[in-house]
Design a protein around this motif. Structure first.
Motif, PDB file in Angstrom:
ATOM      1  N   ASN A 146       0.850  -1.200   0.000  1.00  0.00           N
ATOM      2  CA  ASN A 146       0.000   0.000   0.000  1.00  0.00           C
ATOM      3  C   ASN A 146       0.877   1.238   0.000  1.00  0.00           C
ATOM      4  OD1 ASN A 146       0.346  -1.267   2.855  1.00  0.00           O
ATOM      5  ND2 ASN A 146       0.263   0.943   3.203  1.00  0.00           N
ATOM      6  N   PRO A 153      -3.406  -3.552   1.932  1.00  0.00           N
ATOM      7  CA  PRO A 153      -4.310  -4.157   0.951  1.00  0.00           C
ATOM      8  C   PRO A 153      -4.515  -5.639   1.226  1.00  0.00           C
ATOM      9  CG  PRO A 153      -2.133  -3.857   0.000  1.00  0.00           C
ATOM     10  CD  PRO A 153      -2.049  -3.357   1.408  1.00  0.00           C
ATOM     11  N   ASP A 158      -7.323  -3.795  -4.264  1.00  0.00           N
ATOM     12  CA  ASP A 158      -6.851  -2.779  -3.315  1.00  0.00           C
ATOM     13  C   ASP A 158      -5.382  -2.439  -3.559  1.00  0.00           C
ATOM     14  OD1 ASP A 158      -9.365  -2.694  -2.241  1.00  0.00           O
ATOM     15  OD2 ASP A 158      -8.865  -3.769  -0.387  1.00  0.00           O
ATOM     16  N   ARG A 305     -11.283   0.674   2.965  1.00  0.00           N
ATOM     17  CA  ARG A 305     -11.015   1.130   1.589  1.00  0.00           C
ATOM     18  C   ARG A 305     -12.312   1.265   0.788  1.00  0.00           C
ATOM     19  NH1 ARG A 305      -5.956   0.852  -0.901  1.00  0.00           N
ATOM     20  NH2 ARG A 305      -4.260   0.510   0.579  1.00  0.00           N
TER      21      ARG A 305
END
Ligand code: AMP
Ligand code: MG
Length: 343
Positions: A146, A153, A158, A305
């Motif tokens: 991330n 993620p 993601d 998220r």
């Protein structure tokens, strides 16, 4: 750069291994969260991980291996550098969500360990991760895949949300089982210390080691001040054992607040805050995991998220009992809320 989408089949994993051997960056699934992998022994490749994440370079990475024997080349003293405690934990809990810290061997570049003379090592259980490491033929240094500060993620999408165009490839595997990062245990001192709590709990470690395992102080104290996530760095005044512990973590764009209390208190707080927020025109979400840490860990980062994508401004999360795995998940919830617990 164009980020390749790779499958988990053998030929794609071989290609991923070639990319890593050539100094490139590949995100891959593990049982904890997705990792952003580079050849751990290639200082330049590892340096590019920090760049891709926008992460401060004193934050050490975890080195991922596929066989226990791969460990000896990475630790000081080789096989003789293995303590009884380390052997016990490796036999009982590897492969799995447990990272162990050792004095490092010279071949591990400083950039991989954030300048520390210790190295963090883990053998993941996820079959794709293990196959990738084997096919790469190198230890793989990997932080979470991330951008620095964001929730880790736990799905390939993601990863792409943060990393598309910044890395060479993503292996499009499944959603991570555990959903929060590995337990990190420091075995270099007189007593074993947990530096980061995860799915392997203190109680479990103590049962295997037959002695007390301590939490690092930073896990028990609330930081004195928490910085603006925009800065990326929290000047909290406390002295962490590992540099990685001082950065703001797991923060979505929405404001996160934790709500504690029995059913009635919880409901009345949610009503009050929900109404206040809606009067201001804010979009409010509520996450309640029924005090089930496994469920909370599996979903938390993915849901934070998703709520960002849906434009929520405020996320209220019901606290868990800080016991066993619940302690570990609360550690992530507290950080994503900047330690804001509604009394
Ligand atoms: P991440 O890569 O985002 O899962 O974070 C890795 C974490 O592992 C760091 O933030 C540290 O907390 C920990 N870690 C890695 N290497 C070391 C080390 N040599 N000493 C202490 N902690 C470490
Ligand atoms: Mg991380």
């Amino acid at each position: 750069m164009e980020t390749l989408r790779l499958s988990t089949n053998e030929s794609d994993l071989k290609l991923a291994g070639e990319i890593i051997r050539a100094g490139g960056l590949v995100a891959f699934p593990t049982e904890t969260v997705y990792g952003l992998g580079a050849n751990a022994l290639d200082a330049e490749a590892v340096a590019s991980v920090y760049k891709a994440k926008g992460r401060p370079s004193d934050n050490p990475m975890i080195v991922h291996i596929a066989n226990a024997t791969d460990l000896y080349a990475l630790i000081d003293g080789g096989i003789k550098g293995l303590s009884d405690d380390a052997s016990k934990l490796m036999i009982s809990l590897w492969p799995g969500p447990l990272t162990l810290i050792f004095k490092k061997a010279d071949i591990v570049p400083d950039v991989t360990t954030g300048g520390l003379d210790t190295v963090a090592i883990r053998m993941p259980s996820n079959p794709t991760a293990r196959r990738l490491i084997k096919l790469t033929g190198r230890p793989i240094a990997a932080p979470s895949a991330n951008l620095s500060g964001r929730p880790s993620p736990t799905t390939a999408d993601d990863v792409l949300e943060d990393m598309d165009g910044r890395i060479n490839a993503v292996i499009m595997g499944e959603q991570c089982d555990v959903g929060i990062e590995s337990t990190v245990v420091d075995l270099t001192g007189d007593k074993p210390y947990i530096l980061r709590p995860g799915a392997v709990t203190k109680e479990k470690l103590e049962r295997i080691l037959r002695r007390a395992v301590l939490y690092d102080n930073s896990l028990l104290e609330k930081p004195a001040a928490v910085a603006d996530p925009e800065d990326g760095v929290a000047d909290t005044g406390f002295k962490p054992k590992s540099p990685g512990m001082k950065y703001i973590h797991y923060s979505p764009k929405a404001t996160v607040r934790l709500i504690e209390g029995d059913d009635n208190e919880f409901r009345s707080k949610v009503m009050r805050l929900g109404l206040e927020a809606r009067e201001k025109g804010l979009k409010v979400a509520l996450l309640d995991y029924d005090n089930d840490p496994g469920k909370a860990a599996h979903k938390l980062f993915a849901e934070l998220r998703e709520l960002d994508r849906q434009g929520y401004d405020l996320v209220l999360i019901r606290t868990l009992e800080e016991k066993g795995f619940g302690f570990s998940v609360m550690n992530r919830m507290l950080k994503s809320a900047g330690y804001d617990v509604v009394k």
